[in-house]
Design an enzyme around this catalytic site. Structure first.
Site, PDB file in Angstrom:
ATOM      1  N   GLY A 121      47.631  28.820  41.964  1.00 37.32           N
ATOM      2  CA  GLY A 121      46.586  28.297  43.228  1.00 37.32           C
ATOM      3  C   GLY A 121      46.985  29.722  43.622  1.00 37.32           C
ATOM      4  N   ARG A 174      45.681  31.307  37.000  1.00 39.33           N
ATOM      5  CA  ARG A 174      44.279  32.620  37.159  1.00 39.33           C
ATOM      6  C   ARG A 174      45.052  34.095  37.629  1.00 39.33           C
ATOM      7  NH1 ARG A 174      39.100  32.295  40.195  1.00 39.33           N
ATOM      8  NH2 ARG A 174      39.754  30.039  40.376  1.00 39.33           N
ATOM      9  N   PRO A 203      50.798  28.365  37.336  1.00 37.57           N
ATOM     10  CA  PRO A 203      50.055  29.854  37.391  1.00 37.57           C
ATOM     11  C   PRO A 203      49.083  30.018  36.383  1.00 37.57           C
ATOM     12  CG  PRO A 203      51.893  30.737  36.480  1.00 37.57           C
ATOM     13  CD  PRO A 203      52.219  29.412  37.039  1.00 37.57           C
ATOM     14  N   TYR A 229      39.301  31.175  33.917  1.00 39.86           N
ATOM     15  CA  TYR A 229      38.184  30.501  34.218  1.00 39.86           C
ATOM     16  C   TYR A 229      36.772  31.153  33.723  1.00 39.86           C
ATOM     17  CZ  TYR A 229      41.911  28.278  36.718  1.00 39.86           C
ATOM     18  OH  TYR A 229      43.133  27.443  36.816  1.00 39.86           O
ATOM     19  N   ARG A 252      31.551  31.976  36.819  1.00 41.16           N
ATOM     20  CA  ARG A 252      32.072  31.652  38.614  1.00 41.16           C
ATOM     21  C   ARG A 252      31.174  32.290  38.876  1.00 41.16           C
ATOM     22  NH1 ARG A 252      34.851  34.637  38.915  1.00 41.16           N
ATOM     23  NH2 ARG A 252      36.524  33.282  40.292  1.00 41.16           N
ATOM     24  N   CYS A 257      16.973  31.211  31.895  1.00 41.00           N
ATOM     25  CA  CYS A 257      15.319  30.765  32.841  1.00 41.00           C
ATOM     26  C   CYS A 257      16.405  30.366  33.967  1.00 41.00           C
ATOM     27  CB  CYS A 257      14.693  30.662  32.030  1.00 41.00           C
ATOM     28  SG  CYS A 257      14.186  31.668  30.575  1.00 41.00           S
ATOM     29  N   GLU A 258      16.832  30.517  34.913  1.00 38.94           N
ATOM     30  CA  GLU A 258      17.351  29.685  35.716  1.00 38.94           C
ATOM     31  C   GLU A 258      17.721  31.493  37.035  1.00 38.94           C
ATOM     32  OE1 GLU A 258      19.593  27.145  36.678  1.00 38.94           O
ATOM     33  OE2 GLU A 258      19.211  25.971  34.814  1.00 38.94           O
TER      34      GLU A 258
END
Ligand SMILES: *Cc1c(COP(=O)(O)O)cnc(C)c1O
Length: 420
Positions: free
Chosen positions: A240, A279, A277, A373, A315, A344-345
């Site tokens: 975290g 990230r 851990p 991620y 992300r 297409c968003e």
């Protein structure tokens, strides 16, 4: 610190100029720096050097590429896995089973059998119902499963709601107030060896306070459990710790400060500490390298349309995440732009009103801090094949995941015989 630096006006990963990779592999492509991962693994190990034989189990979900797992295996790291697939990846990459922790709120009986058969350090159980299932599965195999209960300490992690896991209303863990009862009931389950307590309150934490408060609650629980006759030998403090994404905001606490806090809070616990851990180890060790397709005028700012999209790097659309965007060969000009992908968003937006290097069609740019991620969350939305991944080490580089070809995407679908 990472190994993505400008040299003679060209962004390099370690000693390899990024345009060379773009030319050979095409774009978009993820590029990872082995030296950065190694450095982060070592910094974290050094930060915990005062502890007695901690286990650092890298959270595989952050980046499960086999080359990443092998790099971290060589640094002595174990693996925190959250599915049978991740367990198999860790084993395939040569992570020793006794360094594997199995987390996750929805483990199935098949996943339990897989890990019991291959071996592991411990299961982190998230409910009493799960404990009953694991006990039955283990007993049927003639085995005893090493377990910890993950407790939910009811602290607000102060991070994005979608990656907060330690508040009472989250799905994770056993409410800490119910923990004593769960441990007491688990004693009578024949297939379990209950040996630890686990906690993980969220990801990208930028303050130590919620972690410290969660760890203190774990310490109090361990003391109470021991009074109740439970032999607690391990405490898993989860992952975290946040990393810097935006150089314009103060950086999160560094591993050294985290290590000092852990040493202070866990003094006298007399357990083996486990850390998970993700990230922190790989986040800044990757970039997503992409090419500007065109620059289109906008109502206020122009749109820089790149060949990477939300399906490659989710992300920003999922967590409103901020990624630094830099030209690979800066022209020395600046612009304010909206950086978007071709999907297409409207959610396919990487940055809005961003002050950035001036770029033109055909220029290469990177999204930094795309090692965690990122590739692992990619999808084939809009029938865009999965992005390849490259690992660099010094002046060597290798494709560590091939670009998916559209043909294999098409072939994966089957047409029922009534339509053939
Ligand atoms: C995701 C996760 C981690 C890793 O979190 P990071 O923020 O990447 O360090 C660790 N443990 C568990 C149980 C997780 O779900």
């Amino acid at each position: 610190m990472d190994h993505f630096q400008l040299k003679n006006g060209v962004l390099h990963c370690e000693n390899v100029p990024l345009p060379a990779i773009a030319e050979a592999v095409g774009t978009p492509v993820y590029v990872y720096s082995a030296a950065t991962m190694q450095r982060h693994a070592r910094v974290f190990q050094e930060a915990l050097a005062g502890l007695d034989d901690p286990l650092i189990a890298y959270a595989v979900k952050a980046n499960p590429n086999a080359a990443v797992l092998a790099t971290l295996r060589d640094e002595g790291l174990g693996a925190d896995v959250v599915s049978g697939g991740e367990y198999r990846r860790a084993i395939a990459a040569g992570v020793p089973p006794e360094k594997i922790v199995f987390s996750g709120v929805g483990k199935t009986a098949n996943e339990m059998r897989l890990a019991l058969g291959g071996g592991l350090c411990q299961f982190n159980l998230e409910s009493f119902e799960e404990a009953e299932m694991l006990s039955a599965v283990a007993a049927a195999m003639g085995k005893t499963a090493p377990v910890a209960f993950r407790v939910n300490p009811d602290v607000e992690a102060g991070t994005h709601a979608k990656i907060s896991t330690g508040a009472a209303h989250n799905k994770f863990g056993i409410p800490i107030l119910d923990a004593l009862a769960a441990y007491a009931s688990a004693k009578s389950l024949p297939g379990l060896d209950v040996q630890g307590v686990a906690v993980h309150i969220g990801s990208q934490l930028t303050s130590l306070a919620p972690l410290e408060s969660a760890f203190r609650k774990v310490g109090e629980l361990i003391a109470e459990l021991r009074k109740g006759g439970h032999g607690i030998r391990k405490a898993d403090l989860g992952g975290g710790l946040g990393i810097p994404y935006d150089p314009g905001v103060p950086p999160p606490p560094n591993p050294k400060t985290y290590g000092k806090m852990v040493a202070k809070v866990t003094r006298g616990w007399n357990v083996r500490l486990i850390f998970e851990p993700g990230r922190l180890i790989v986040g800044n060790a990757g970039v997503l390298l992409t090419e500007v397709i065109r620059v289109k005028p906008g109502a206020t700012d122009p749109f820089v349309i790149v060949d990477a999209a939300m399906n490659d790097l989710m992300r920003p659309s999922l967590y409103d995440a901020w990624h630094a965007i830099d030209a690979v060969q800066p022209r020395g000009t600046r612009m304010t732009a909206n950086v978007v992908g071709p999907v297409c968003e409207t959610g396919d937006t990487f940055a809005t009103g961003r002050d950035m290097d001036g770029v033109q069609a055909g220029d290469l740019v990177v999204f930094r801090t795309a090692g965690a991620y990122a590739a692992t969350m990619a999808s084939t939305y809009n029938s865009r094949p999965l992005t390849p991944e490259v690992m660099v080490s010094g002046d060597k580089w290798a494709i560590v995941r091939e670009r998916q070809d559209v043909e294999s995407l098409i072939q994966a679908d089957k047409i029922p015989n009534w339509l053939a």
